[in-house]
Design an enzyme around this catalytic site. Structure first.
Site, PDB file in Angstrom:
ATOM      1  N   GLU A 311       1.504  -1.334   0.129  1.00 38.22           N
ATOM      2  CA  GLU A 311       0.165  -0.041   0.437  1.00 38.22           C
ATOM      3  C   GLU A 311       0.452   1.448  -0.339  1.00 38.22           C
ATOM      4  OE1 GLU A 311      -2.943  -0.739   2.656  1.00 38.22           O
ATOM      5  OE2 GLU A 311      -3.939  -1.985   1.767  1.00 38.22           O
ATOM      6  N   ASP A 390      -8.493  -8.848   3.807  1.00 41.23           N
ATOM      7  CA  ASP A 390      -8.695  -8.083   4.859  1.00 41.23           C
ATOM      8  C   ASP A 390      -9.450  -7.362   6.260  1.00 41.23           C
ATOM      9  OD1 ASP A 390      -7.647  -5.616   5.866  1.00 41.23           O
ATOM     10  OD2 ASP A 390      -7.575  -4.510   4.066  1.00 41.23           O
ATOM     11  N   GLU A 418     -13.274  -2.202  11.814  1.00 48.46           N
ATOM     12  CA  GLU A 418     -13.201  -1.221   9.962  1.00 48.46           C
ATOM     13  C   GLU A 418     -14.158  -1.838   9.389  1.00 48.46           C
ATOM     14  OE1 GLU A 418      -8.549  -2.214   8.250  1.00 48.46           O
ATOM     15  OE2 GLU A 418      -9.728  -0.350   6.503  1.00 48.46           O
TER      16      GLU A 418
HETATM   17  O1  GCW Z   1      -6.510  -2.667   6.496  1.00 53.33           O
HETATM   18  C1  GCW Z   1      -5.955  -2.401   5.660  1.00 53.33           C
HETATM   19  C2  GCW Z   1      -6.582  -0.384   6.178  1.00 53.33           C
HETATM   20  C3  GCW Z   1      -5.235   0.221   6.311  1.00 53.33           C
HETATM   21  C4  GCW Z   1      -4.278  -0.581   7.027  1.00 53.33           C
HETATM   22  C5  GCW Z   1      -4.020  -1.921   6.101  1.00 53.33           C
HETATM   23  C6  GCW Z   1      -2.845  -2.181   7.205  1.00 53.33           C
HETATM   24  C7  GCW Z   1      -2.628   0.682   8.188  1.00 53.33           C
HETATM   25  O2  GCW Z   1      -7.615  -0.238   5.653  1.00 53.33           O
HETATM   26  O3  GCW Z   1      -5.733   1.330   6.869  1.00 53.33           O
HETATM   27  O4  GCW Z   1      -3.081   0.674   7.528  1.00 53.33           O
HETATM   28  O5  GCW Z   1      -4.968  -2.457   6.093  1.00 53.33           O
HETATM   29  O6  GCW Z   1      -3.517  -3.591   7.297  1.00 53.33           O
HETATM   30  O7  GCW Z   1      -1.869  -2.360   6.878  1.00 53.33           O
END
Ligand code: GCW
Length: 838
Positions: A311, A390, A418
């Site tokens: 990311e 995720d 989240e």
């Molecule tokens: O779940 C996703 C999130 C990001 C997060 C990333 C991660 C901290 O949307 O906000 O970043 O994973 O786990 O690195």
């Protein structure tokens, strides 16, 4: 039973510890499950012969914490002040200390000799006619955990006489991660600002950090990584280290070790080097100097957490190096100090070509790490999210758990919700976590459930365990929703003992949090246990993913947001069918990353568990499930069911009116009411989207035809104008009306149905960029007024801001006018979606 020489130290003066019992204050949730509220008389009866003295053998910061906590808890629950003494005197006593010390002092007590790190024994002995309750830890931290376990017994009304209970944690690593930024904001945090940072520095007042340490210690958590894994390089700079030392100090009495997240490009960004290549000797030297400097001031630092090549974070790929190269250079700097490096397994490409049907984000973890097994140093731990994508509402266990045999691993679970309602919805997560922890990856001769793989038991790896992303905030109740604290509690309890049942954890938590009235337990635990299924029903069922706005705030519905972009959370729904084909035969091959036995289970439509059907397969909407229902009808039905379940949470909670304290009763009620309304938003958005996309009608005729609903666009409007809502499925009929006249607008219609008492629903949007005012009138009489000031995460009218207001039991006569008046504020144009009379 012990006899003979009992006390090493005899005859010391007794000291009364005073001032430890808290006055009865309004219930804010600040103490979480550690309220130590007075037990009911019935529950207290069995503790009438509870000792009046506490004796601490040895001395340390953590031991003193254990002792003081026992004094505090006993005083709160039993109303009696324990006297602190160096020896028990003539009466019964609680004796606490490290196992070796207790063994020397109390002969004959059956203290196990092989307690594991952090383990403890709660026991009893009779010495010289005195009855002793013994809390013996493997070391001081074990004593602290034992003290909390003893207090938990009392709060649960369990016996404390004749104790002989040994407990060892399942794994050495039981940590939380906090995605806190140095400016005080929290990535994916839903309960206010950071308790750690503010204005690019550590906060001046760290009281909340030590209170948090107390909560963590009470459930056996022994480490906390305080800053966002999307890390700020400042955190390891020389000027910042003294601030880290303050954080470590706040946690230290609770046996919680501090850790920090680091940025892989630090050697260049803050070290002044031309490179951050992990194989460059200068870079290795940078890490060593940096780490040595931190340990000089924080000698018990737990270690670092690293998110690299993910990311947008820089990583070893910049130099064509491996993840092992990256991890090891830092781990080698930590090793001499006993520190560990958590390397996150969450590595994937967020710019994947969605048109290529073979591409699959779910494959990324195994593809990235498979060939590196065995090349990580002994103090590197791979931190692996529970599922391959995720934190969606339902995912299979990540195949990476079964792939690595020579690499230490921990499971990363997300406590902060989240994708699961962001603590505006209650979703109790232990049942979801347990599905993964109990899942047998079938990679050994005997069963190899994930909980054994991550705790290091299978394949005999020394380091392993559990990491929970918690993201508590400054809000008094830590997570925003009082009931969400069951997830923090549940995480700790499962990290200690993944064999505990979700029911047991819910019962414990409910009783400790809201008291021992049986109605509380039944209702609270009941709601908790049904909450994940309910959320799954009204968001994304059959393993399709949460169906939230994937590239945005991850809160409300946004069915299409995951398609046609590189983020890879595709569900591939089109006019004909739905689901990601991850089979080996025709799909992305993801299923082939599991052991053959697991792969064959998922590969075949006949054996694939239906809750994961659309995660593994692409099927036509008319595919029949084992129930005989088609997939599309199942989607419709589950969404209606889920919304009904959420509505029932409200009525169930209302049975506790007057049973739990007023403050928390009302605050929870408010969240549950919001959830019930938002569940309808979810239901309608997802169902409308699928009905339009599939062109298959709901066979029960409900979708798109809610009785009593009148679209705002079709009301008689004064000042309001129609506006499109994006995505369309987040407004009934795809449109809302908005008011741009500062003097206000009105929408009216004539009620045409039968007279009687009815609920009137106003569906509107509560954007974060204004606080519009609304007033509802029937035949000229005001029946409700409110301000749209809920803190919802978006500035537009969409699934994140769609909100429902229900006025119950309004007397309506046929022909009366229903009128909604609204005044915009700021940039929020008092949006209105529909009115419904029920
Ligand atoms: O779940 C996703 C999130 C990001 C997060 C990333 C991660 C901290 O949307 O906000 O970043 O994973 O786990 O690195």
């Amino acid at each position: 039973m012990s006899r003979g020489r009992v006390w090493v130290v005899a005859g010391a003066a007794l000291a009364v510890v005073s001032g430890l019992s808290a006055p009865a204050l309004a219930e804010t949730g600040a103490d979480g499950w550690l309220r130590y509220a007075p037990l009911s008389n019935a529950a207290r009866a069995q503790y009438t012969s509870f000792p009046a003295t506490i004796v601490m053998l040895g001395d340390s910061l953590v031991l003193r914490t254990a002792r003081d906590e026992l004094v505090r808890g006993v005083s709160g629950m039993l109303g009696s002040r324990l006297t602190v003494a160096a020896s028990p005197g003539a009466g019964d006593a609680i004796v606490i200390g490290a196992a070796g010390q207790v063994r020397r002092a109390v002969t004959g007590a059956a203290i196990p000799t092989d307690l594991r790190v952090d383990g403890f024994w709660l026991g009893s002995a009779v010495a010289g006619g005195r009855r002793l309750i013994i809390v013996a830890g493997q070391a001081d931290r074990g004593v602290l955990y034992g003290a909390f376990a003893l207090l938990r017994r009392i709060s649960l009304g369990e016996p404390v006489s004749g104790l002989d209970e040994r407990q060892d944690p399942a794994a050495p690593i039981r940590w939380v991660n906090e995605w806190n930024n140095l400016d005080g904001s929290i990535e994916r945090g839903y309960a206010g600002s950071s308790i750690f940072f503010e204005g690019n520095n550590v906060r001046a007042d760290l009281k909340r950090v030590s209170e948090y340490g107390r909560l963590l210690a009470s459930i056996g958590i022994n480490g906390c990584d305080v800053n966002n894994v999307n890390a700020n390089t400042r955190v390891i700079t020389a000027e910042f280290v003294p601030q880290l030392a303050r954080l470590a100090e706040a946690f230290r009495p609770w046996g919680v070790r501090l850790a920090v997240s680091i940025d892989f490009s630090s050697p260049q960004k803050v070290g002044g080097l031309a490179t951050f290549d992990p194989l460059d000797p200068e870079v290795a030297r940078f890490w060593k100097t940096t780490v040595d400097r931190i340990y000089a001031q924080v000698p018990d630092l737990g270690g670092f957490v690293l998110k690299a090549d993910s990311e947008g974070r820089l990583g070893p790929s910049a130099y064509k190096r491996t993840h092992a190269d990256a991890a090891n250079v830092i781990a080698r700097a930590l090793a001499p100090h006993g520190g560990v490096l958590f390397y996150r397994g969450f590595v994937y490409d967020n710019r994947m070509d969605w048109r290529n049907l073979k591409n699959d984000r779910a494959r990324a973890a195994v593809d990235n790490f498979r060939t590196l097994d065995g090349s990580f140093d002994a103090n590197v731990i791979l931190q692996i999210k529970n599922g391959p994508i995720d934190f969606q509402v339902r995912e299979p266990a990540s195949p990476l758990f079964g792939t690595l045999q020579k690499t230490n691993q921990v499971i990363e679970l997300q406590i902060t919700q989240e994708y699961l309602g962001q603590q505006r919805h209650i979703v109790y997560l232990p049942p979801m976590w347990k599905e993964v922890l109990d899942f047998d990856m079938k990679v050994g001769r005997a069963a190899t459930p994930v909980k054994d793989l991550v705790s290091g038991r299978t394949f005999d790896r020394p380091l392993g365990g559990f990491v929970g992303v918690s993201n508590v905030g400054l809000d008094r109740n830590w997570l925003g929703h009082h009931l969400a604290m069951s997830n923090l509690y549940g995480f700790g309890r499962l990290a200690w003992n993944p064999g505990l049942s979700s029911e047991r954890i819910a019962d414990e938590w409910a009783r400790m949090t809201f008291g021992d009235d049986p109605r509380v337990q039944k209702t609270v635990a009941g709601i908790l246990l049904e909450s994940w299924p309910a959320y799954e029903n009204y968001s994304g069922s059959l393993g399709i993913g949460t169906l939230t706005d994937i590239i945005g705030v991850h809160f409300g519905p946004g069915v299409e947001s995951s398609e046609r972009n590189g983020w890879g959370q595709w569900h591939r729904a089109d006019g004909m069918g739905v689901g990601m084909d991850r089979t080996v035969a025709t799909g992305t091959g993801f299923i082939g990353q599991y052991s053959p036995a697991v792969a064959s289970l998922y590969e075949s439509l006949a054996t694939c568990p239906e809750e994961l059907l659309l995660f593994m397969h692409h099927v036509p909407y008319t595919h029949r499930l084992r129930s005989g229902k088609t997939v599309i009808q199942h989607i419709y039905d589950q969404h209606y069911l889920g919304a009904e379940q959420a509505a029932a949470f409200v009525s169930r909670w209302k049975t506790l009116d007057g049973v739990v304290d007023r403050e928390r009763y009302l605050e929870v009620l408010d969240r549950l009411e919001f959830q019930a309304g938002h569940a309808i938003v979810w239901r309608d958005a997802v169902n409308n989207w699928f009905q339009r996309t599939s062109a298959v009608q709901d066979e029960k005729g409900r979708v798109g035809r809610e009785p009593g609903r009148v679209e705002a666009e079709s009301l008689s409007l004064t000042g309001f104008t129609a506006a499109d809502v994006t995505p369309w499925e987040t407004a009934s009929g795809g449109k809302a009306v908005v008011c741009n006249a500062t003097s206000g607008c009105a929408a009216t219609y004539e009620y045409r149905d039968a007279p009687g008492a009815h609920d009137i629903v106003v569906q509107y949007y509560d954007q974060s960029d204004g606080t519009s005012r609304y007033r509802l009138l029937v035949a000229g009489r005001e029946v409700d007024r409110w301000i749209a000031d809920r803190n919802l995460p978006h500035v537009e009218s969409n699934g994140h801001t769609a909100t429902r207001r229900t006025v119950r039991g309004v007397a309506l006569k046929t022909g009366e006018t229903i009128r909604l008046e609204a005044t915009p504020d700021g940039r929020e144009p008092a949006p209105l979606d529909y009115i419904e009379v029920k």
